[in-house]
Design an enzyme around this catalytic site. Structure first.
Site, PDB file in Angstrom:
ATOM      1  N   LYS A  20       0.794  -1.227   0.000  1.00  0.00           N
ATOM      2  CA  LYS A  20       0.000   0.000   0.000  1.00  0.00           C
ATOM      3  C   LYS A  20       0.831   1.286   0.000  1.00  0.00           C
ATOM      4  O   LYS A  20       0.381   2.316  -0.493  1.00  0.00           O
ATOM      5  CB  LYS A  20      -0.946   0.011   1.203  1.00  0.00           C
ATOM      6  CG  LYS A  20      -2.043  -1.052   1.150  1.00  0.00           C
ATOM      7  CD  LYS A  20      -3.048  -0.752   0.063  1.00  0.00           C
ATOM      8  CE  LYS A  20      -4.243  -1.717   0.097  1.00  0.00           C
ATOM      9  NZ  LYS A  20      -5.123  -1.496  -1.079  1.00  0.00           N
ATOM     10  N   GLU A  51      -9.857   6.013   3.181  1.00  0.00           N
ATOM     11  CA  GLU A  51     -10.631   4.915   3.735  1.00  0.00           C
ATOM     12  C   GLU A  51      -9.666   3.769   3.984  1.00  0.00           C
ATOM     13  O   GLU A  51      -8.607   3.692   3.378  1.00  0.00           O
ATOM     14  CB  GLU A  51     -11.704   4.469   2.739  1.00  0.00           C
ATOM     15  CG  GLU A  51     -11.244   3.456   1.683  1.00  0.00           C
ATOM     16  CD  GLU A  51     -10.204   3.979   0.694  1.00  0.00           C
ATOM     17  OE1 GLU A  51     -10.024   5.213   0.607  1.00  0.00           O
ATOM     18  OE2 GLU A  51      -9.556   3.144   0.025  1.00  0.00           O
ATOM     19  N   SER A 102       1.377  -9.677  -1.244  1.00  0.00           N
ATOM     20  CA  SER A 102       1.081  -8.248  -1.115  1.00  0.00           C
ATOM     21  C   SER A 102       1.270  -7.694   0.290  1.00  0.00           C
ATOM     22  O   SER A 102       1.450  -6.500   0.470  1.00  0.00           O
ATOM     23  CB  SER A 102      -0.337  -7.975  -1.599  1.00  0.00           C
ATOM     24  OG  SER A 102      -1.250  -8.785  -0.891  1.00  0.00           O
TER      25      SER A 102
END
Lengths: 403, 253
Positions: free
Chosen positions: A84, A106, A374
């Site tokens: 991220k 969010e 990830s």
């Protein structure tokens, strides 16, 4: 880039109040993502702050068991513990360029919120994170991390109290404070230019992988596997391979507890696999919805995949056949979580465990397989302890986590 | 098609299906008795991103109570009124019914206009075409952030009236009229289309001030949604009368 249309998917379905900000963002995106100085700063920060490049790891035990060379792209080793940061850092830098001194975001699993809080702290931006009540309950460590880094975490109790509701609330905040605030959207979803921009910021994953696999294996992989919620790690991993026709791209969605729809709930998050075209959160894409168009509550054991929509470009790539949609259910993901931990000494995020689970399910992944890992699984220990037989052995750990 | 009166207009909003035990047609008829010039009937969508807490809660309750597009059209059609009706909803519901079918169903139910808060003018080709085909007005919102260039595009396509968003943010009753409102009205003075100001309007004094500022009408929603839940349709009629009176007084001064 602005004219990118994903076969009828995409678009800008947002309130008029946001349109000027979106036009401004389009301009900034086009200007800075091709600007050498900006790109240089972005890459430098991803390197010395984020820890890029992340390794491509040949997983020996898994490879032997599967009978193929399995490589893990270690986004779990990026600062913050997930892919991220690539996106959050890029957008926080853009916010600076646009003279916005406040960022909002969010978050579902808390990984994007954490990444945004990190980027905001590093770049001295005010930061507010919207997070569903249910997700706050299941991702306590991330909530604490965000607060430690100076972000305000706002609970959202509307709807199902998950990612979709957090996005609604962030959009409302943005519509109120649009003049000094940038919305750091966390995935390849939302109105244009977000899907293209987030993909471009995440594309570093695939670029590195492509180079690394050629160094390691002397060739391109037969397949690249990534989990898909909104689809940012998916698009990030796939983008550099999209013109390599011999490389199969597999997007693994959360099969949850089953693919049938009951009442108002979809017990899964498989919008690429079984969703229908519709408009949600600013884009036309594939969605979980009822026949009237009301959005269904999704489900996944992993908060980061628990979303009723998916990125419009990914929906398009599935329609054209370039990307193969698959699912792994809650049980398969948990098994993969345990197996990878045990066999390789790597605890994957529950999201990434869905991608790992495909190794057990899909027979024709080929001889060289890349799985995008990830994120790391530390944030999921509580969930896994509750779900698995380890609960007793782990009781002491759980007390520690609750403090 | 919607025609606003010569005197300052009152446009009212409520969410169909909220409260559950109140008949949709009864609310519309109460608005007419109270002097509303247009009634917006909200068709609830599960993700109301442009709405504040009051209308969000009403939408949740309406959906929990089983409100669907089919029931909506049936309920609206049963209202025995002359006041023009407008359907306010989000785009996904229109898309799933089929854009042309949706507008045809509006027409059939006696609805004369459509407002879609998550549909900016750029994405409105298909709906605009369908509205034109069925003689239904397509109302657009102009926000405090809307640039002059965008106003041109919007005015070019709007019909019925222009919904002027009084302030940034979501729907919901507020204490005062914002300075942004007057600025917005000044900027729109040159356009002939009737302008109605909404977002935050709850008191007759607001209505007067807004009309004095150059608006052709006011839009009030959350105040009715809130009052309906508390005091039922009698509230609606009474409050509509007060607000209409306020708007008219604003026009006299």
């Amino acid at each position: 880039m602005t004219d990118e249309v994903f076969g009828g998917y995409g678009g800008q379905y947002v309130p008029e109040a946001l349109m000027p900000a979106i036009e401004e963002l389009e301009e900034a995106y086009e200007r800075y993502l091709d600007d050498d100085e900006f790109v240089e700063e972005f890459e430098r920060r991803l390197g010395d702050y984020g820890g890029r490049p992340t390794p491509l790891y040949h997983a020996p035990t898994t490879s032997e068991r599967i009978g193929a060379d399995v490589y893990l792209k270690r986004e779990d080793l990026l600062h913050g513990g997930a892919h991220k940061l690539n996106n959050a850092l890029g957008q926080a830098l853009l916010a600076k360029k646009m003279d916005k001194d406040r960022v909002i975001a969010e978050t579902g699993a808390g990984q994007h919120g954490t990444a945004t809080a990190m980027a905001a702290a590093a770049l001295d931006l005010e930061c507010e994170i919207y997070m569903g009540e249910k997700d706050i309950q299941r991702q306590q460590p991330n909530v604490f991390r965000m607060r430690l880094m100076g972000a305000e975490v706002v609970p959202v109790d509307a709807g199902s109290g998950t990612l979709k509701d957090a996005i609604n609330e962030t959009l409302r905040d943005w519509a109120t404070n649009v003049e000094d605030t940038h919305y750091v959207i966390g995935s390849v979803v939302g109105p244009h230019p977000f899907p293209s921009m987030v993909r471009d910021l995440q594309a570093v994953i695939g670029r590195e992988t492509r180079r690394q696999i050629q160094e390691r294996a002397g060739r391109l992989p037969d397949s690249v596997v990534a989990c898909a919620g909104g689809g940012s790690n998916t698009m990030g991993a796939f983008h550099a391979f999209r013109d390599d026709e011999d490389v199969e791209l597999y997007a693994v969605e959360a099969g949850g507890s089953g693919l049938d729809i009951e009442d108002d709930r979809a017990p899964h998050s498989a919008s690429l696999n079984v969703g229908e075209e519709g408009v949600l959160h600013g884009a036309r894409t594939r969605l979980l919805q009822d026949e009237d168009g009301q959005i269904l509550e999704s489900h996944s054991l992993s908060a980061g995949l628990d979303y009723s929509g998916v990125g419009p470009e990914l929906a398009y790539l599935v329609d054209t056949g370039r990307v193969e949609p698959r699912t792994a259910d809650d049980t398969e993901a948990l098994e993969a979580f345990h197996q990878l931990s045990r066999e390789e000494g790597i605890i994957p995020a529950l999201e990434s465990a869905h991608a790992v689970a495909l190794l057990e399910k899909e027979d024709d992944l080929g001889d060289v397989v890349v799985v995008n890992l990830s994120g790391r699984g530390d944030k999921d220990l509580d969930t896994v302890m509750q779900e698995s037989a380890l609960a007793d052995d782990g009781s002491m750990l759980r007390e520690e986590g609750d403090r | 098609m919607i025609e606003l009166p010569e005197e300052p207009a009152l446009i009212t909003y409520f969410t169909a299906g909220h409260p559950r035990d109140v008949d949709v047609a009864d609310v519309i008829e109460a608005f007419e008795r109270g002097g509303a010039d247009v009634v917006e009937v909200g068709l609830p969508f599960s993700e109301p991103i442009a709405d504040g807490p009051t209308i969000q809660n009403a939408i949740t309750e309406a959906l929990d109570g089983g409100m669907t597009p089919d029931r909506y059209f049936e309920a609206v059609a049963s209202a025995d009124v002359d006041v023009p009706l407008v359907c306010m909803t989000y785009y996904n519901l229109i898309l799933q019914r089929g854009v042309d079918d949706f507008v045809a169903d509006c027409k059939e139910a006696g609805i004369e206009g459509v407002i879609v808060p998550d549909l900016p003018v750029e994405e409105s080709d298909e709906l605009h075409e369908a509205c034109r085909r069925h003689d239904v007005d397509l109302v657009f919102i102009v926000a405090p952030t809307t640039t002059d260039e965008r106003v041109e595009r919007i005015v070019d396509r709007v019909s019925g009236f222009l919904y002027v968003q009084a302030r940034l943010g979501t729907t919901g009753a507020r204490e005062d009229v914002s300075g942004e409102t007057y600025e917005a009205l000044d900027g729109l003075r040159g356009y002939e289309v009737p302008k109605a100001v909404g977002f935050g309007v709850s008191e007759p004094e607001h209505a007067s001030e807004i009309v004095e500022g150059g608006a052709d009408g006011v839009v009030a929603g959350s105040v009715f949604v809130d009052g309906l839940e508390r005091d039922g349709v009698e509230f609606v009629e009474e409050k509509a009368r007060e607000l209409k009176q306020g708007a008219v007084e604003g026009g006299d001064s």
